[in-house]
Motif scaffolding. Structure first.
Motif, PDB file in Angstrom:
ATOM      1  N   GLY A 209       0.728  -1.101   0.080  1.00 34.91           N
ATOM      2  CA  GLY A 209       0.025   0.097   0.018  1.00 34.91           C
ATOM      3  C   GLY A 209       0.933   1.240   0.123  1.00 34.91           C
ATOM      4  N   LYS A 210       2.079   1.137  -0.305  1.00 35.22           N
ATOM      5  CA  LYS A 210       2.951   2.361  -0.177  1.00 35.22           C
ATOM      6  C   LYS A 210       2.633   3.462  -1.195  1.00 35.22           C
ATOM      7  CE  LYS A 210       6.419  -0.178  -2.756  1.00 35.22           C
ATOM      8  NZ  LYS A 210       5.594  -0.932  -3.283  1.00 35.22           N
ATOM      9  N   SER A 211       2.271   2.967  -2.430  1.00 32.40           N
ATOM     10  CA  SER A 211       2.115   3.913  -3.583  1.00 32.40           C
ATOM     11  C   SER A 211       0.937   4.751  -3.223  1.00 32.40           C
ATOM     12  CB  SER A 211       1.770   3.426  -4.853  1.00 32.40           C
ATOM     13  OG  SER A 211       3.003   2.450  -5.089  1.00 32.40           O
ATOM     14  N   THR A 212      -0.186   4.068  -2.486  1.00 30.94           N
ATOM     15  CA  THR A 212      -1.469   4.928  -2.437  1.00 30.94           C
ATOM     16  C   THR A 212      -1.103   5.728  -0.973  1.00 30.94           C
ATOM     17  OG1 THR A 212      -2.523   2.747  -2.534  1.00 30.94           O
ATOM     18  CG2 THR A 212      -3.757   4.477  -1.317  1.00 30.94           C
ATOM     19  N   GLN A 213      -0.273   5.611  -0.035  1.00 35.24           N
ATOM     20  CA  GLN A 213       0.021   6.347   0.887  1.00 35.24           C
ATOM     21  C   GLN A 213       0.925   7.412   0.446  1.00 35.24           C
ATOM     22  OE1 GLN A 213      -1.317   6.531   3.759  1.00 35.24           O
ATOM     23  NE2 GLN A 213      -2.343   4.588   3.658  1.00 35.24           N
ATOM     24  N   LEU A 214       1.846   7.269  -0.394  1.00 34.79           N
ATOM     25  CA  LEU A 214       2.639   8.508  -1.143  1.00 34.79           C
ATOM     26  C   LEU A 214       2.059   9.503  -1.867  1.00 34.79           C
ATOM     27  CD1 LEU A 214       5.723   9.326  -0.980  1.00 34.79           C
ATOM     28  CD2 LEU A 214       6.049   8.322  -3.055  1.00 34.79           C
ATOM     29  N   SER A 215       0.897   8.970  -2.334  1.00 33.13           N
ATOM     30  CA  SER A 215       0.010   9.723  -3.235  1.00 33.13           C
ATOM     31  C   SER A 215      -0.594  10.737  -2.240  1.00 33.13           C
ATOM     32  CB  SER A 215      -0.782   8.838  -4.311  1.00 33.13           C
ATOM     33  OG  SER A 215      -1.802   9.600  -4.592  1.00 33.13           O
ATOM     34  N   LEU A 216      -1.172  10.072  -1.189  1.00 35.19           N
ATOM     35  CA  LEU A 216      -2.182  10.905  -0.255  1.00 35.19           C
ATOM     36  C   LEU A 216      -1.123  11.807   0.350  1.00 35.19           C
ATOM     37  CD1 LEU A 216      -4.392   8.219   1.176  1.00 35.19           C
ATOM     38  CD2 LEU A 216      -4.906  10.011  -0.122  1.00 35.19           C
ATOM     39  N   LEU A 217       0.096  11.320   0.754  1.00 33.50           N
ATOM     40  CA  LEU A 217       1.052  12.460   1.284  1.00 33.50           C
ATOM     41  C   LEU A 217       1.367  13.553   0.570  1.00 33.50           C
ATOM     42  CD1 LEU A 217       2.601  12.345   4.245  1.00 33.50           C
ATOM     43  CD2 LEU A 217       4.403  11.659   2.746  1.00 33.50           C
TER      44      LEU A 217
ATOM     45  N   GLY B  18      17.431   2.868   9.199  1.00 33.42           N
ATOM     46  CA  GLY B  18      16.744   4.254   9.862  1.00 33.42           C
ATOM     47  C   GLY B  18      15.178   4.198   9.314  1.00 33.42           C
ATOM     48  N   PHE B  19      14.604   3.239   8.864  1.00 34.37           N
ATOM     49  CA  PHE B  19      13.389   3.160   8.322  1.00 34.37           C
ATOM     50  C   PHE B  19      12.275   3.807   9.303  1.00 34.37           C
ATOM     51  CE2 PHE B  19      13.895  -0.363   5.039  1.00 34.37           C
ATOM     52  CZ  PHE B  19      14.672   0.374   4.234  1.00 34.37           C
ATOM     53  N   HIS B  20      11.276   4.654   9.096  1.00 30.97           N
ATOM     54  CA  HIS B  20      10.004   5.000   9.716  1.00 30.97           C
ATOM     55  C   HIS B  20       8.953   3.784   9.423  1.00 30.97           C
ATOM     56  CE1 HIS B  20      11.493   8.729  11.648  1.00 30.97           C
ATOM     57  NE2 HIS B  20      12.273   8.834  10.370  1.00 30.97           N
ATOM     58  N   VAL B  21       8.652   2.773  10.509  1.00 31.92           N
ATOM     59  CA  VAL B  21       8.063   1.858  10.197  1.00 31.92           C
ATOM     60  C   VAL B  21       6.535   2.205  10.275  1.00 31.92           C
ATOM     61  CG1 VAL B  21       7.615  -0.722  10.595  1.00 31.92           C
ATOM     62  CG2 VAL B  21       9.621   0.249  10.765  1.00 31.92           C
ATOM     63  N   ILE B  22       5.787   1.919   9.201  1.00 32.49           N
ATOM     64  CA  ILE B  22       4.307   2.106   9.328  1.00 32.49           C
ATOM     65  C   ILE B  22       3.588   0.785   9.052  1.00 32.49           C
ATOM     66  CG2 ILE B  22       2.314   3.155   8.053  1.00 32.49           C
ATOM     67  CD1 ILE B  22       4.083   5.218   8.961  1.00 32.49           C
TER      68      ILE B  22
ATOM     69  N   ILE C 296      -6.225   2.812   5.774  1.00 32.52           N
ATOM     70  CA  ILE C 296      -5.656   3.584   5.024  1.00 32.52           C
ATOM     71  C   ILE C 296      -5.636   5.288   5.735  1.00 32.52           C
ATOM     72  CG2 ILE C 296      -5.778   5.081   2.976  1.00 32.52           C
ATOM     73  CD1 ILE C 296      -6.745   2.531   1.664  1.00 32.52           C
ATOM     74  N   GLU C 297      -6.591   5.579   6.323  1.00 29.49           N
ATOM     75  CA  GLU C 297      -6.678   6.743   7.125  1.00 29.49           C
ATOM     76  C   GLU C 297      -5.534   6.874   8.175  1.00 29.49           C
ATOM     77  OE1 GLU C 297      -9.233   4.761   6.501  1.00 29.49           O
ATOM     78  OE2 GLU C 297     -10.558   6.159   5.150  1.00 29.49           O
ATOM     79  N   ARG C 298      -5.625   5.660   8.990  1.00 27.78           N
ATOM     80  CA  ARG C 298      -4.507   5.679  10.295  1.00 27.78           C
ATOM     81  C   ARG C 298      -3.184   5.658   9.758  1.00 27.78           C
ATOM     82  NH1 ARG C 298      -5.811   1.899  15.126  1.00 27.78           N
ATOM     83  NH2 ARG C 298      -4.111   2.857  15.826  1.00 27.78           N
ATOM     84  N   GLN C 299      -2.902   4.945   8.619  1.00 32.01           N
ATOM     85  CA  GLN C 299      -1.665   4.937   8.077  1.00 32.01           C
ATOM     86  C   GLN C 299      -1.132   6.523   7.689  1.00 32.01           C
ATOM     87  OE1 GLN C 299      -0.503   1.950   5.437  1.00 32.01           O
ATOM     88  NE2 GLN C 299      -2.323   0.876   5.907  1.00 32.01           N
ATOM     89  N   GLN C 300      -2.043   7.040   7.138  1.00 29.81           N
ATOM     90  CA  GLN C 300      -1.867   8.337   6.402  1.00 29.81           C
ATOM     91  C   GLN C 300      -1.447   9.477   7.632  1.00 29.81           C
ATOM     92  OE1 GLN C 300      -0.775  11.249   3.851  1.00 29.81           O
ATOM     93  NE2 GLN C 300      -0.973   9.074   3.223  1.00 29.81           N
ATOM     94  N   LYS C 301      -2.517   9.387   8.510  1.00 28.83           N
ATOM     95  CA  LYS C 301      -2.222  10.061   9.665  1.00 28.83           C
ATOM     96  C   LYS C 301      -0.955   9.948  10.420  1.00 28.83           C
ATOM     97  CE  LYS C 301      -5.321  11.485  13.680  1.00 28.83           C
ATOM     98  NZ  LYS C 301      -6.254  11.046  14.476  1.00 28.83           N
ATOM     99  N   GLU C 302      -0.237   8.764  10.687  1.00 33.20           N
ATOM    100  CA  GLU C 302       0.655   8.510  11.269  1.00 33.20           C
ATOM    101  C   GLU C 302       1.858   9.009  10.412  1.00 33.20           C
ATOM    102  OE1 GLU C 302       1.637   7.563  13.913  1.00 33.20           O
ATOM    103  OE2 GLU C 302       3.642   6.502  13.932  1.00 33.20           O
ATOM    104  N   MET C 303       1.766   9.106   8.935  1.00 38.45           N
ATOM    105  CA  MET C 303       2.838   9.362   8.154  1.00 38.45           C
ATOM    106  C   MET C 303       2.973  10.920   8.392  1.00 38.45           C
ATOM    107  SD  MET C 303       2.260   7.696   4.489  1.00 38.45           S
ATOM    108  CE  MET C 303       4.103   8.012   3.629  1.00 38.45           C
ATOM    109  N   ARG C 304       1.802  11.598   8.339  1.00 32.31           N
ATOM    110  CA  ARG C 304       1.752  13.196   8.356  1.00 32.31           C
ATOM    111  C   ARG C 304       2.430  13.495  10.044  1.00 32.31           C
ATOM    112  NH1 ARG C 304      -3.886  14.867   5.405  1.00 32.31           N
ATOM    113  NH2 ARG C 304      -3.693  13.448   3.362  1.00 32.31           N
ATOM    114  N   ARG C 305       2.074  12.790  11.025  1.00 32.18           N
ATOM    115  CA  ARG C 305       2.669  13.013  12.219  1.00 32.18           C
ATOM    116  C   ARG C 305       4.248  12.871  12.141  1.00 32.18           C
ATOM    117  NH1 ARG C 305       4.571  10.764  16.380  1.00 32.18           N
ATOM    118  NH2 ARG C 305       4.582   8.596  15.447  1.00 32.18           N
ATOM    119  N   ILE C 306       4.871  11.802  11.610  1.00 32.29           N
ATOM    120  CA  ILE C 306       6.071  11.580  11.485  1.00 32.29           C
ATOM    121  C   ILE C 306       6.827  12.636  10.608  1.00 32.29           C
ATOM    122  CG2 ILE C 306       7.877  10.025  10.631  1.00 32.29           C
ATOM    123  CD1 ILE C 306       6.021   7.598  11.440  1.00 32.29           C
TER     124      ILE C 306
END
Lengths: 259, 243
Positions: B35-43, B204-208, B214-224
């Motif tokens: 699901g990384k591409s979906t998340q990167l697109s949202l970010l 040093g990956f930030h692990v998601i 999808i929403e929770r992952q995106q929230k976590e990415m934005r927080r990081i």
């Protein structure tokens, strides 16, 4: 490194060998002709091939950007104006790796003399002359086989200029290093870039076992010197060859084909 | 011969060149179906809406190298090493011609897969890990690298259901893992997953957690992202001109 039973010792590598490739039974000879553009490498390779075949050796000749995989792609990329120095280095390395596996190693296994017009040293020299890190490119190309013989046809920049002007009659964009614009025009850039290349080759020749050939002489004399050295590869006398870091001992083959 | 004069073990060797530019480099990694591409697109949409200049770069997309990669795949002529080298060539072209100039210009560059993909895949194909890490030493170190951790079965379930037929190299068929293409893909992805897991800490990956919504992952990415880059974003990062 000579095996006690007199069996052929496998060829050595400069670094990490290619994974998944069978290196056994490489009976042929690998001979490399290096040198700058327009120094006359192709002429010598052609003559050597005829001479070797006359003496009963099967010959494969190969050279840069001739791989089935990447040859066309490199030619295309050089026509455009976006090919960066690292990209170029890696593209040529891809080409070399493809030829090593699909042409050079099979020919050596079949007992051919492989004559290669340029090897990893040109890839390295071009990269280093363009400012890339030597340790980086040495490791990248480390899967190459250590050849039985590497010749470097050395000429001064002045010689090269006259060869270009009298030969093709114009300076080539890539041979002039115009991608990095070493000077205000093709001539200035050619002189600066080729001077750098010669310095880099001189340094490489000190580390690797490379035989310098003075290429400012007539083609016949150069050919004769090459013949003399190559003949020795086919007579059974023990030789010691240095490897990249000076701690390797050369493999020797037992065959005594008369050249 | 391995470089004996190496002053540090390979583990501590500095992979990558530090990012000296004002722009930021954000990359996502993970196995297919994570699901990384979906998340990167949202970010990236979010960053754009915040007014930043955002650019995208996708693995294996250089026009300069495309024909060669196609030829190699169509005729199945790659060895593990030429496969690795052509992807590095592709990467170098995107880095030299696109990513680096844009970072210098101050853009936020979002990369869908980065050199870590090669570290995982090429090693599974049998290429030496220290060789491939050296190969990519010219890469710019990302400011943020997200790794989407997902169990193999979850990822396979997302992929094998609703997608086009698997391709030869994509399924790792060149490795002779199985004659069944789905089975080969399963084994291949499993091994890649192991490689990712093994390097996650070192890199040093930030692990998601990619099993979350999808929403929770995106929230976590934005927080990081805000936590790691928040202070530096207003200074120097290129913003779109105000309309």
């Amino acid at each position: 490194m000579r095996s006690s039973k007199g069996m052929p010792v496998p060829l050595q590598f400069y670094g990490t060998p290619l994974p998944g490739i069978d290196y056994s039974e490489l009976h042929g000879k690998l001979i490399v002709i290096e040198g700058p553009d327009s120094v006359g490498r192709t002429t010598q390779v052609t003559r050597l091939r005829v001479w070797l075949e006359q003496h009963g050796h099967a010959v494969l000749d190969t050279g840069m950007a001739r791989s089935a995989l990447a040859g066309k792609g490199i030619q295309e990329a050089k026509k455009g104006n976006t090919l960066g120095p690292i990209t170029m280095t890696l593209y040529y390395t891809t080409d070399f790796a493809d030829r090593l596996v699909n042409e050079i190693i099979p020919a050596l296994r079949a007992g051919f003399v492989v004559l290669t017009d340029r090897y990893i040293f040109s890839i390295m020299a071009r990269a280093i002359a363009r400012g890339e890190d030597r340790a980086w490119i040495e490791k990248v190309t480390g899967f190459a086989l250590v050849p039985h013989k590497v010749f470097y046809l050395r000429a001064s920049v002045k010689d090269l200029v006259s060869r270009v002007v009298l030969g093709r009659g114009r300076f080539d964009y890539w041979e002039s290093g115009m991608d990095l614009r070493f000077g205000r025009n093709m001539f200035e850039s050619f002189v600066k870039y080729q001077t750098r290349l010669i310095h880099v080759f001189d340094r490489l020749a000190r580390t690797y076992d490379i035989q310098m050939i003075d290429a400012s002489r007539p083609a016949d004399e150069i050919f004769h010197e090459l013949q003399t050295s190559i003949s020795r590869l086919f007579t059974p006398q023990p030789r010691i060859r240095k490897m990249a870091e000076g701690n390797g001992v050369a493999p020797r083959r037992r065959t005594a084909k008369k050249a | 011969m391995e470089n004996c004069s190496q002053p540090y073990p390979i583990f501590f060797m500095s992979v990558f060149v530090p990012n000296r530019y004002q722009g930021k480099l954000i990359v996502v990694e993970g196995i297919d179906g994570s699901g990384k591409s979906t998340q990167l697109s949202l970010l990236s949409q979010w960053l754009r809406s915040e007014g930043y200049a955002v650019a995208f770069s996708e693995w294996n997309s250089s026009p300069l190298v495309r024909q060669t990669t196609r030829r190699g795949k169509r005729k199945e002529m790659f060895t593990p090493t030429t496969f690795s080298l052509i992807h590095a060539t592709d990467f170098a072209d995107r880095l030299e011609g696109y990513i680096q100039p844009l970072l210098q210009a101050g853009a936020i560059v979002c990369a869908d897969r980065y050199a870590y993909t090669a570290f995982a895949r090429d090693v599974v194909r049998g290429v030496s890990s220290s060789w491939v890490r050296n190969l990519y030493r010219f890469a710019i170190k990302p400011n943020l690298a997200f790794y989407f951790r997902v169990p193999l079965d979850v990822a396979l379930g997302r992929i094998l259901g609703g997608r086009d037929a698997l391709k030869y190299y994509e399924a790792g068929m060149d490795l002779d893992l199985s004659r069944n293409i789905e089975e080969s893909f399963r084994i291949f992805q499993g091994r890649i997953l192991e490689e990712y897991e093994a390097m996650a800490e070192e890199m040093g990956f930030h692990v998601i957690d990619a099993t979350k919504s999808i929403e929770r992952q995106q929230k976590e990415m934005r927080r990081i992202l805000l936590k790691e880059l928040g202070d530096s974003l207003p200074n120097g990062v290129l913003e779109a001109p105000r309309a």
